[in-house]
Design a protein around this motif. Structure first.
Motif, PDB file in Angstrom:
ATOM      1  N   UNK A 168       0.835  -1.203   0.000  1.00 44.96           N
ATOM      2  CA  UNK A 168       0.000   0.000   0.000  1.00 44.96           C
ATOM      3  C   UNK A 168       0.866   1.249   0.000  1.00 44.96           C
ATOM      4  N   UNK A 169       1.889   1.267   0.840  1.00 50.25           N
ATOM      5  CA  UNK A 169       2.768   2.431   0.914  1.00 50.25           C
ATOM      6  C   UNK A 169       3.621   2.597  -0.338  1.00 50.25           C
ATOM      7  N   UNK A 170       3.830   1.498  -1.083  1.00 45.98           N
ATOM      8  CA  UNK A 170       4.681   1.528  -2.276  1.00 45.98           C
ATOM      9  C   UNK A 170       3.874   1.632  -3.562  1.00 45.98           C
ATOM     10  N   UNK A 171       2.567   1.894  -3.454  1.00 48.64           N
ATOM     11  CA  UNK A 171       1.691   1.989  -4.629  1.00 48.64           C
ATOM     12  C   UNK A 171       1.740   0.721  -5.472  1.00 48.64           C
ATOM     13  N   UNK A 172       1.652  -0.417  -4.799  1.00 41.62           N
ATOM     14  CA  UNK A 172       1.574  -1.699  -5.488  1.00 41.62           C
ATOM     15  C   UNK A 172       0.217  -2.330  -5.205  1.00 41.62           C
ATOM     16  N   UNK A 173      -0.288  -3.064  -6.191  1.00 38.55           N
ATOM     17  CA  UNK A 173      -1.486  -3.853  -5.947  1.00 38.55           C
ATOM     18  C   UNK A 173      -1.141  -5.048  -5.084  1.00 38.55           C
ATOM     19  N   UNK A 174      -2.168  -5.761  -4.628  1.00 35.04           N
ATOM     20  CA  UNK A 174      -1.926  -6.940  -3.791  1.00 35.04           C
ATOM     21  C   UNK A 174      -1.217  -8.037  -4.560  1.00 35.04           C
ATOM     22  N   UNK A 175      -1.193  -7.958  -5.888  1.00 34.57           N
ATOM     23  CA  UNK A 175      -0.460  -8.932  -6.700  1.00 34.57           C
ATOM     24  C   UNK A 175       0.937  -8.445  -7.070  1.00 34.57           C
ATOM     25  N   UNK A 176       1.323  -7.244  -6.591  1.00 31.21           N
ATOM     26  CA  UNK A 176       2.672  -6.736  -6.807  1.00 31.21           C
ATOM     27  C   UNK A 176       2.851  -5.888  -8.043  1.00 31.21           C
ATOM     28  N   UNK A 177       1.764  -5.516  -8.744  1.00 29.92           N
ATOM     29  CA  UNK A 177       1.882  -4.683  -9.933  1.00 29.92           C
ATOM     30  C   UNK A 177       1.885  -3.210  -9.538  1.00 29.92           C
ATOM     31  N   UNK A 178       2.733  -2.449 -10.196  1.00 28.20           N
ATOM     32  CA  UNK A 178       2.868  -1.037  -9.880  1.00 28.20           C
ATOM     33  C   UNK A 178       1.630  -0.263 -10.307  1.00 28.20           C
ATOM     34  N   UNK A 179       1.108   0.548  -9.397  1.00 24.06           N
ATOM     35  CA  UNK A 179      -0.034   1.409  -9.696  1.00 24.06           C
ATOM     36  C   UNK A 179       0.401   2.800 -10.105  1.00 24.06           C
ATOM     37  N   UNK A 180       1.678   3.063  -9.989  1.00 24.14           N
ATOM     38  CA  UNK A 180       2.237   4.363 -10.359  1.00 24.14           C
ATOM     39  C   UNK A 180       3.579   4.121 -11.025  1.00 24.14           C
ATOM     40  N   UNK A 181       3.654   4.205 -12.378  1.00 23.09           N
ATOM     41  CA  UNK A 181       4.908   3.878 -13.076  1.00 23.09           C
ATOM     42  C   UNK A 181       6.073   4.790 -12.724  1.00 23.09           C
ATOM     43  N   UNK A 182       5.783   5.933 -12.141  1.00 24.69           N
ATOM     44  CA  UNK A 182       6.855   6.861 -11.770  1.00 24.69           C
ATOM     45  C   UNK A 182       7.501   6.448 -10.453  1.00 24.69           C
ATOM     46  N   UNK A 183       6.724   5.783  -9.623  1.00 24.56           N
ATOM     47  CA  UNK A 183       7.178   5.435  -8.271  1.00 24.56           C
ATOM     48  C   UNK A 183       7.683   4.003  -8.237  1.00 24.56           C
ATOM     49  N   UNK A 184       8.843   3.795  -7.620  1.00 23.95           N
ATOM     50  CA  UNK A 184       9.411   2.452  -7.493  1.00 23.95           C
ATOM     51  C   UNK A 184       9.424   2.033  -6.028  1.00 23.95           C
TER      52      UNK A 184
END
Length: 342
Positions: free
Chosen positions: A26-42
């Motif tokens: 949640x803090x890393x902008x990842x879905x529960x399956x580990x996919x990035x929800x924000x391509x700018x943020x790693x």
């Protein structure tokens, strides 16, 4: 940069680990399956491995002596976050026996060692290891001790334990498991954050709420790359290995003070770990002493030893008691010294 491989052991460790990874996603902008929800943020690469299609997989192993706790994780949306080989389990529990958890590992020993090697080989250099576990059960104490011995023998790196001390009314043999587990923490772990479950349960109601609370503290400690990690020294005297607590972890509230912790115990040593201050104080020694007193009283009467000592020699009880007594003597002597900081 040292990557970190997290190993969650036993039901308690697995539930803490699952909450840790859920909150970190949640803090890393990842879905529960580990996919990035924000391509700018790693997300933090020291904790995650990047795969194809902007999917990030935790550097983790989830280990238990029986499959039920792992099956519970698989059945949630979080089950898609972990690769199948991250789950390792046996078919039967340990019966709350340290010796079974430590020595009777026929089904899980080889896959466990292989998966640790696979995780280590994926890292740019030998990783540090974090272990989440409880000391009250046979898996959390015994299997964790086996893992600590393996890491100490095979990897020249640092090991950090997040160890939950059992509450007084836990399993009747939990003092045995706790002190036998402490024997290996003293020998093989570079630093241990002790969590007194009895204290937290008095402040926070509900197991899920406690796991959420512990997870938030752990994320503060590990989400950044710059952490205090004790230097690996296999031959270091065990009085150089530290047992820490944070005020928040210990009492269920956000408090800090120095040179006396909010519990009133004199601080022997303190460190900044991420954004969290950890204290090595006599408060930890008091909780260890409570477990040791129960251990010694039970073992003097040989209470439950016949059923508990499966797969192990009784001399281990004596060795564990002596080593923890020596640790507490060190606390007593160091408590008279001046506060030191890193």
């Amino acid at each position: 940069m040292h990557e970190i491989v997290t190993i969650s052991i036993g039901e308690c460790g697995i539930n803490i680990g699952a909450q840790f990874w859920r909150d970190l996603c949640i803090q890393s902008d990842l879905s529960a399956s580990g996919h990035s929800l924000d391509p700018i943020f790693s997300p933090p690469f020291h904790l995650f491995e990047e795969q194809l299609s902007s999917r990030f997989v935790p550097r983790t192993i989830l280990l238990d002596s029986q499959p039920s706790a792992l099956d519970n994780i698989r059945s949630t949306d979080l089950g898609f976050l972990f690769p199948p080989n991250a789950f390792i389990s046996g078919n039967d529990g340990t019966g709350s026996a340290f010796g079974v958890g430590c020595y009777d590992l026929d089904l899980i020993q080889e896959p466990l060692q292989n998966q640790i090697r696979v995780q280590a080989e994926k890292c740019n250099q030998t990783p540090n290891f974090n272990i989440f576990h409880s000391l009250g059960g046979g898996t959390g104490s015994g299997t964790t001790s086996f893992v600590l011995m393996h890491l100490s023998d095979e990897y020249q790196t640092s090991v950090f334990n997040c160890s939950v001390l059992p509450e007084p009314d836990a399993c009747v043999v939990s003092p045995y498991n706790c002190i036998l587990g402490f024997n290996y923490l003293i020998q093989c772990s570079n630093a241990v954050q002790c969590i007194d479950n009895g204290n937290l349960m008095g402040q926070i109601k509900g197991v899920r709420e406690i796991n959420q609370y512990i997870s938030s503290q752990l994320i503060d400690m590990f989400k950044t790359e710059k952490q205090w990690i004790p230097k690996y020294d296999k031959n270091a005297e065990y009085d150089q290995r530290h047992f820490y607590h944070s005020e928040a972890m210990w009492k269920g509230e956000n408090v800090t003070s120095c040179p006396f912790s909010d519990t009133g115990a004199k601080v022997i040593h303190e460190i900044e770990f991420g954004s969290t201050t950890l204290y090595n104080s006599a408060e930890v020694a008091r909780s260890i002493q409570q477990q040791l007193d129960r251990f010694d009283l039970m073992y003097k009467r040989r209470a439950y030893v016949y059923g508990h000592s499966r797969c192990m020699d009784e001399c281990e009880y004596v060795e564990a008691s002596e080593r923890v007594h020596e640790l507490l003597e060190i606390y007593e002597n160091n408590g008279k010294n001046t506060l030191t900081t890193d």
